[in-house]
Design an enzyme around this catalytic site. Structure first.
Site, PDB file in Angstrom:
ATOM      1  N   LYS A  91       0.730  -1.365  -0.037  1.00  0.00           N
ATOM      2  CA  LYS A  91       0.000   0.105   0.020  1.00  0.00           C
ATOM      3  C   LYS A  91       0.751   1.374   0.009  1.00  0.00           C
ATOM      4  O   LYS A  91       0.321   2.320  -0.482  1.00  0.00           O
ATOM      5  CB  LYS A  91      -1.048   0.161   1.179  1.00  0.00           C
ATOM      6  CG  LYS A  91      -2.118  -0.890   0.934  1.00  0.00           C
ATOM      7  CD  LYS A  91      -3.106  -0.679   1.865  1.00  0.00           C
ATOM      8  CE  LYS A  91      -4.340  -1.673   1.417  1.00  0.00           C
ATOM      9  NZ  LYS A  91      -4.242  -2.995   1.995  1.00  0.00           N
ATOM     10  N   GLU A 113      -9.816   6.779   3.599  1.00  0.00           N
ATOM     11  CA  GLU A 113     -10.526   5.573   4.173  1.00  0.00           C
ATOM     12  C   GLU A 113      -9.796   4.693   4.651  1.00  0.00           C
ATOM     13  O   GLU A 113      -8.706   4.372   4.017  1.00  0.00           O
ATOM     14  CB  GLU A 113     -11.679   5.491   3.270  1.00  0.00           C
ATOM     15  CG  GLU A 113     -11.581   4.375   2.236  1.00  0.00           C
ATOM     16  CD  GLU A 113     -10.472   4.556   1.100  1.00  0.00           C
ATOM     17  OE1 GLU A 113      -9.939   5.714   0.940  1.00  0.00           O
ATOM     18  OE2 GLU A 113      -9.714   3.612   0.585  1.00  0.00           O
ATOM     19  N   SER A 379       1.475  -9.830  -0.850  1.00  0.00           N
ATOM     20  CA  SER A 379       1.384  -8.217  -0.670  1.00  0.00           C
ATOM     21  C   SER A 379       1.636  -7.744   0.521  1.00  0.00           C
ATOM     22  O   SER A 379       1.906  -6.608   0.832  1.00  0.00           O
ATOM     23  CB  SER A 379      -0.085  -8.377  -1.057  1.00  0.00           C
ATOM     24  OG  SER A 379      -0.841  -8.917  -0.176  1.00  0.00           O
TER      25      SER A 379
HETATM   26  C1  LIG Z   1      -5.280  -3.905   1.634  1.00  0.00           C
HETATM   27  C2  LIG Z   1      -4.432  -5.371   1.396  1.00  0.00           C
HETATM   28  C3  LIG Z   1      -4.748  -6.094   0.111  1.00  0.00           C
HETATM   29  C4  LIG Z   1      -6.003  -5.827  -0.393  1.00  0.00           C
HETATM   30  O1  LIG Z   1      -5.894  -4.608  -1.381  1.00  0.00           O
HETATM   31  P1  LIG Z   1      -5.793  -4.776  -2.818  1.00  0.00           P
HETATM   32  O2  LIG Z   1      -6.214  -3.266  -3.217  1.00  0.00           O
HETATM   33  O3  LIG Z   1      -6.752  -5.806  -3.497  1.00  0.00           O
HETATM   34  O4  LIG Z   1      -4.375  -5.386  -3.100  1.00  0.00           O
HETATM   35  C5  LIG Z   1      -4.112  -7.205   0.017  1.00  0.00           C
HETATM   36  N1  LIG Z   1      -3.144  -7.604   0.740  1.00  0.00           N
HETATM   37  C6  LIG Z   1      -2.623  -6.717   1.781  1.00  0.00           C
HETATM   38  C7  LIG Z   1      -1.390  -7.350   2.480  1.00  0.00           C
HETATM   39  C8  LIG Z   1      -3.313  -5.459   1.971  1.00  0.00           C
HETATM   40  O5  LIG Z   1      -2.885  -5.009   3.218  1.00  0.00           O
END
Ligand SMILES: *Cc1c(COP(=O)(O)O)cnc(C)c1O
Length: 395
Positions: A91, A113, A379
């Site tokens: 993010k 948000e 992610s």
């Molecule tokens: C917020 C988040 C997501 C989901 O958000 P996307 O916009 O779909 O990427 C996925 N993995 C992690 C670790 C997150 O913090």
């Protein structure tokens, strides 16, 4: 003409996308639409963006060949380590980009948000970095559920405002943020946390996240002597980490793109967030996309054990990738994801975010060939999810 999976001049991906905004926001939206590419393409912007990604975020994130995981699934499996970024997920790539853009637009205040608080923390972080005032809207229920992230945001100098309307969760926080923006559109920039919202947000956020696939290309070239993997797997909430991991491969049709949604207690259980399967065309937060809704268009509250995946829609580009068949959409239940997350701990010594565990769960749903190169976009890291892991596995 070759089919494009990128946004067109009107802000559409096929029939999805667009900009459906209240009249009060219209002038601001126009300014953003007309200036975002110009600003992003300025050499001084690129230089500042990439220098912060390097020295502040810690990029490039490693592309790690997971040997034991590879053995288990019979393919060469690489993990793109977004979990090693500052603040623990992908993010921050987007919030760094947007704060630099906000400064160049002459904005004085930032709003955002947040659901689980991850995007709120990433936004509060870059506001501290840039010395900007920051207000984060968060559902009252989420504030209770996510106390550590609320504390983090406050320590970073942000004000956290509870959203008391509706179900008191993410979509209500988004509605509050939009309301606040309308009250002072000239001075406020709204940092949206995923590839959702009206044009240009989905494209802008995807471009900031596209650093993920930009790095993957040269990292694979170094390690495998080819830029192209056979598959890229990413989880999808709103879809920003997937959009970034897919970005530079969209037109390489030989690269299989796999998006993994959260099916909660099961696709047909009534407690799920598998938007592509369950969703119908509708408008949410300013764009036309696939949306979980009742017959008469009321939004159905999504559910997933992972707080980052329970958005009732997906970004418009993902709706198009689904509909056009360019990406394959799979889903993983709570149980499948939790098991896959624990498996990564035991096999590779990496504790993943539960969102990322959904992407890992897709490994057991595909048949790979021995030489297939598979990149899983990891992610985020699992520190924030320890409580959930503890309760689930009775640790
Ligand atoms: C917020 C988040 C997501 C989901 O958000 P996307 O916009 O779909 O990427 C996925 N993995 C992690 C670790 C997150 O913090």
């Amino acid at each position: 003409m070759q089919k494009s999976y990128h946004v067109d001049e009107k802000g559409y991906y096929g029939q999805f996308g667009g900009s459906f905004v209240p009249e009060m926001l219209y002038p601001n939206m126009k300014i953003l639409q007309e200036s975002y590419l110009k600003i992003m393409n300025e050499p001084s912007f690129q230089e500042e963006f990439h220098s912060l990604l390097k020295d502040y975020v810690g990029r490039p994130s490693p592309l790690y060949l997971a040997k034991r995981l590879s053995e288990k699934y019979g393919a060469k499996i690489y993990l793109k380590r977004e979990d090693l970024n500052h603040t623990g997920a992908h993010k921050i790539n987007n919030t760094i980009g947007q704060i630099l853009l906000a400064k160049r637009l002459g904005k004085k205040k930032i709003i955002a948000e947040t659901g689980a608080g991850q995007h709120g923390v990433a936004t509060a972080t870059v506001c501290a970095l840039a010395g900007m005032q920051c207000t984060v809207y968060m559902g009252a229920i989420d504030i209770e559920r996510q106390a550590p992230n609320v504390a983090r945001m406050k320590m970073l100098g942000a004000e956290v405002v509870p959203a008391m309307s509706g179900s008191k969760t993410l979509k209500d926080a988004t509605n509050e943020a939009i309301r606040a923006w309308i009250s002072d559109p000239v001075n406020i920039h709204y940092i949206i946390g995923s590839v959702v919202g009206f044009h240009p947000y989905p494209d802008m956020v995807a471009r900031f996240q596209s650093v993920i696939s930009e790095e993957m290309k040269w990292q694979l070239k170094e390690k495998e002597n080819t830029e192209n993997p056979d598959y890229i797997i990413a989880c999808v909430g709103g879809g920003s980490n997937a959009a970034g991991a897919f970005y530079h491969y969209l037109d390489q049709e030989q690269v299989g793109l796999i998006a993994v949604e959260a099916s909660g207690r099961g696709v047909d259980s009534g407690a799920s967030a598998a938007t592509s399967v369950l969703g119908k065309e509708g408008i949410i937060h300013g764009s036309k996309t696939l949306l979980m809704q009742t017959e008469d268009g009321q939004i159905i509250e999504p559910y997933s054990i992972s707080a980052g995946l329970d958005y009732p829609g997906v970004g418009p580009q993902h709706a198009y990738l689904f509909e056009s068949g360019r990406a394959e959409f799979l889903n993983a239940t709570d149980d499948e994801a939790m098991k896959a997350g624990l498996e990564l701990c035991k096999l590779e010594g990496i504790i993943p975010a539960i969102e990322s565990s959904h992407a890992l769960a897709a490994l057991s749903k595909k048949r790979f060939k021995k030489d297939d190169i598979v990149v899983v976009n990891l992610s985020g890291r699992g520190d924030k999810d320890l409580d959930t892991y503890i309760k689930y596995f009775d640790l």
